[in-house]
Design an enzyme around this catalytic site. Sequence first.
Site, short mmCIF file in Angstrom:
data_model
loop_
_atom_site.label_atom_id
_atom_site.label_comp_id
_atom_site.label_asym_id
_atom_site.label_seq_id
_atom_site.Cartn_x
_atom_site.Cartn_y
_atom_site.Cartn_z
N SER A 142 -4.03 1.98 -1.58
CA SER A 142 -4.84 1.18 -1.05
C SER A 142 -6.11 1.83 -1.14
O SER A 142 -6.39 3.20 -0.63
CB SER A 142 -3.74 0.91 0.32
OG SER A 142 -5.38 0.94 2.16
N TYR A 155 -0.50 5.48 7.95
CA TYR A 155 -0.59 4.86 6.63
C TYR A 155 -1.52 4.93 6.45
O TYR A 155 -0.75 5.79 4.96
CB TYR A 155 -0.90 2.90 7.00
CG TYR A 155 -1.23 2.42 5.92
CD1 TYR A 155 0.24 2.25 5.42
CD2 TYR A 155 -1.94 1.36 5.38
CE1 TYR A 155 0.09 1.42 3.78
CE2 TYR A 155 -2.18 0.89 4.46
CZ TYR A 155 -1.05 0.50 3.56
OH TYR A 155 -1.02 -0.07 2.62
P1 NDP Z 1 4.49 -6.90 1.86
O1 NDP Z 1 5.23 -6.53 3.58
O2 NDP Z 1 4.50 -8.71 1.07
O3 NDP Z 1 5.90 -6.69 0.75
C1 NDP Z 1 6.44 -5.65 0.69
C2 NDP Z 1 7.18 -5.44 -0.06
O4 NDP Z 1 8.69 -4.15 -0.09
C3 NDP Z 1 8.68 -6.14 0.18
O5 NDP Z 1 8.86 -6.83 -1.44
C4 NDP Z 1 9.47 -5.58 1.29
O6 NDP Z 1 10.99 -5.85 0.63
C5 NDP Z 1 9.11 -4.29 -0.05
N1 NDP Z 1 9.73 -2.97 0.94
C6 NDP Z 1 9.50 -1.98 1.99
N2 NDP Z 1 10.06 -1.47 2.29
C7 NDP Z 1 11.03 -1.17 1.01
C8 NDP Z 1 11.71 -0.17 1.07
N3 NDP Z 1 11.90 0.67 2.10
N4 NDP Z 1 12.47 -0.49 0.09
C9 NDP Z 1 11.94 -1.10 -1.33
N5 NDP Z 1 11.56 -2.03 -0.59
C10 NDP Z 1 10.86 -2.30 0.42
O7 NDP Z 1 3.33 -6.09 1.17
P2 NDP Z 1 2.42 -6.16 0.27
O8 NDP Z 1 2.47 -6.88 -0.83
O9 NDP Z 1 1.27 -6.55 1.08
O10 NDP Z 1 1.82 -4.92 0.43
C11 NDP Z 1 2.85 -3.46 -1.36
C12 NDP Z 1 2.27 -2.84 -1.69
O11 NDP Z 1 0.25 -2.96 -1.70
C13 NDP Z 1 2.87 -2.23 -0.20
O12 NDP Z 1 2.67 -0.49 -0.53
C14 NDP Z 1 0.94 -1.65 0.25
O13 NDP Z 1 1.19 -0.52 1.48
C15 NDP Z 1 0.47 -1.73 -0.37
N6 NDP Z 1 -1.22 -2.78 -0.24
C16 NDP Z 1 -1.21 -4.01 1.01
C17 NDP Z 1 -2.61 -4.77 0.96
C18 NDP Z 1 -2.83 -5.34 2.17
O14 NDP Z 1 -3.59 -6.31 2.75
N7 NDP Z 1 -1.36 -6.19 1.86
C19 NDP Z 1 -3.69 -3.19 1.03
C20 NDP Z 1 -3.57 -2.55 0.37
C21 NDP Z 1 -2.24 -1.94 -0.39
P3 NDP Z 1 12.00 -5.75 1.57
O15 NDP Z 1 11.12 -5.57 2.92
O16 NDP Z 1 13.37 -7.09 1.95
O17 NDP Z 1 12.75 -3.76 1.47
#
Ligand code: NDP
Length: 258
Positions: A142, A155
Amino acid sequence: MSELAGYNAVITGGGRGIGAAAAVALARAGAKVSLASRNESQVVEIAAELRNQGHEAFAFRCDVTEPHQVRELALSAREAMGRIDILVNNAGTATSNPITRITHAEWQHIMAVNATGTFLCTQAVWEGMADRRWGRVVNVASVAGLSGAKYVSAYTAAKHAVVGFTRAMAEEAVGSGITVNAVCPGYVDTPLTDETVARIVHHTGKSWQEALSAVLDQAGQPRLIRAAEVANAIVGFCHVGAHAPNGELLVLDGSESE
Ligand code: NDP
């Protein structure tokens, strides 16, 4: 678009947001994909959609903070696809709180999902990639991995850890045929950003649009980034030919033309 035909990818957090977009983009580029998350129904649904479109896709339940579940994921994905060539460490989660309100459990959870999960998944696939002298690890960090902002210290620390891990592993990968890179997006249009905006709406009484504008203004971002833009950058790091980048941190801040 079949540069990745014959290559197999695991995408953590592949059920929604950036992970689902990455799964779609990798499948369209020809790769077989295995999606993993804690909530099995979301990855099952995305994998089914991909199969309906003629791609090979598999879904697994895995909490990336649990070492035995990560080992199990690596075994199951290898069994389903034959081997793992590409790992997208995308699973992540965020909270926002001033330092006085962050609980120990919250801190540990944010570090565990973003940083420890990235370490565990990389470790689980590394040996196989090294044995075959080819692998691509793409970490979803990020802009919070490169600079600081108020109320997101846990974070920010976790994403700095992901960036540090990326840099160190890229060095460890030199000469192995494996590359390790990271994408560093600003705010992306995903459920995670919706949660951030919803928290601001809840705490301030602002409208959704006002809260979203405040988030973007504070980040100096002209617009929300689309998940597909991040997904394309991830596919870019899976480049098959010679001169694949290694140790790069690609910032996406919405200033790029869509
Ligand atoms: P979402 O919350 O939309 O999706 C997150 C995904 O991660 C889900 O599929 C969730 O599924 C999974 N997840 C969460 N915790 C776990 C776990 N312990 N084990 C396995 N899977 C897990 O997030 P984004 O798509 O926005 O984010 C994806 C990545 O991008 C993250 O690393 C985030 O930090 C990063 N990011 C996001 C930004 C944004 O603005 N959205 C900006 C910069 C980086 P489930 O809950 O079913 O496990």
